[in-house]
Design an enzyme around this catalytic site. Structure first.
Site: not given
Ligand code: MN
Length: 234
Positions: A48, A52, A119, A122
Site C-alpha cells: 500500500e 500510494d 488501501d 493502492e
C-alpha cells in the site's frame, strides 16, 4: 488457499488486463493483516505504501499532460480528489475488489470499509509494479488505459470541485490522521444580515473567512487552509 481463490483471481486479472506471473504478490495485495496472521501470509501494508506513491505519480502525470494550461492550484485540487480515499474506493468497487479481500472471519464483503478498500486498491498497483519487473512505464500505461478517460472526463465535468470541508478533511486524514478544527471568531451585523467569521486550523495551517452563514464561512476557510497545505509542498 491459493488454489481455492484462483478462479476468482482470474476474473480480477481479466478486468485489469494483467496476468500476474507471481500470484503470491496478488495474494499479498489482497490480504488483510488479520488473515495474514492466521495463515502465515504477508499482508498488503508495505505494498500500500508503495502503491500510494505510484498512483499519485500516475495521476499527476496524466493531469499535467492532459491539462497543460491548468494552474498549479487547480492541478493540486484535481490531484487531491483523484487520489482521495473516496475516489479510489469508487475505482475499487468497479472491479468488485471487496469480494477478493481476505480477512479473518469475513463472511460478507460488506465488512470491508471504504478506507481499507482504497488501501487494497493502492496495494494492487504496487503488486503489478513489482510483478512486471518494476517497469513504471508499463504500469502507468495499464493504469491510464483503465482510468485515463474516466479521469479526464471527471475533470471536464468539474467533478473534482467538491465541497472544501470534505476535501480538506480527506487531505488532513491522509497526511496526519487528524481533522481540522473550526471556530467562530465573530458574529457581526443585525439578525437579518449576520456576518460570520470562522477560523479553520490544523497543525501550523490557519485561515479565517467571512460568510453570510456559518457554513459558507467554514467552506471558504477550509478552501484557504487546503490551498496553504497543498502549496506547502510534501
Ligand atoms: Mn492508503
Amino acid at each position: 488457499m491459493l488454489a481455492s481463490c484462483s478462479k476468482n483471481f482470474e476474473e480480477l486479472q481479466k478486468f485489469l488486463k494483467y496476468q500476474f506471473k507471481d500470484q503470491g504478490l496478488l495474494l499479498q495485495a489482497l490480504t488483510h493483516k488479520s488473515y495474514a496472521g492466521e495463515h502465515g501470509l504477508k499482508s498488503y501494508e508495505t505494498l500500500e505504501f508503495l502503491g500510494d506513491s505510484l498512483i499519485n505519480f500516475f495521476v499527476v502525470d496524466l493531469l499535467t499532460s492532459q491539462f497543460p494550461s491548468a494552474s498549479e492550484g487547480d492541478l493540486a485540487m484535481m490531484k487531491s480528489y483523484f487520489v482521495s480515499e473516496e475516489y479510489l474506493c469508487e475505482l475499487a468497487e468497479e472491479m468488485l475488489l471487496d469480494q477478493y479481500v481476505l480477512m479473518a472471519g469475513k463472511k460478507r464483503s460488506n465488512h470491508v470499509s471504504a478506507s481499507l478498500l482504497a488501501d487494497i486498491f493502492e496495494a494492487l498497483w504496487a503488486a503489478i509494479y513489482l510483478d512486471c519487473g518494476k517497469s513504471v512505464d508499463k504500469v502507468k500505461e495499464l493504469f491510464t488505459s483503465l482510468y485515463g478517460e474516466k479521469i479526464v472526463q471527471a475533470v471536464q465535468r468539474r467533478e473534482y470541485k467538491r465541497d472544501y470541508k470534505t476535501l480538506l478533511q480527506e487531505e488532513t486524514q491522509r497526511r496526519w490522521k487528524e481533522r481540522p478544527l473550526y471556530r467562530v471568531v465573530s458574529i457581526e451585523g443585525p439578525h437579518h444580515s449576520r456576518l460570520f467569521e470562522v477560523e479553520c486550523s490544523i497543525r501550523e495551517f490557519r485561515a479565517t473567512a467571512k460568510g453570510r452563514s456559518k457554513k459558507s464561512a467554514q467552506q471558504m476557510a477550509a478552501k484557504r487552509v487546503l490551498e496553504l497545505i497543498l502549496s506547502s509542498g510534501g
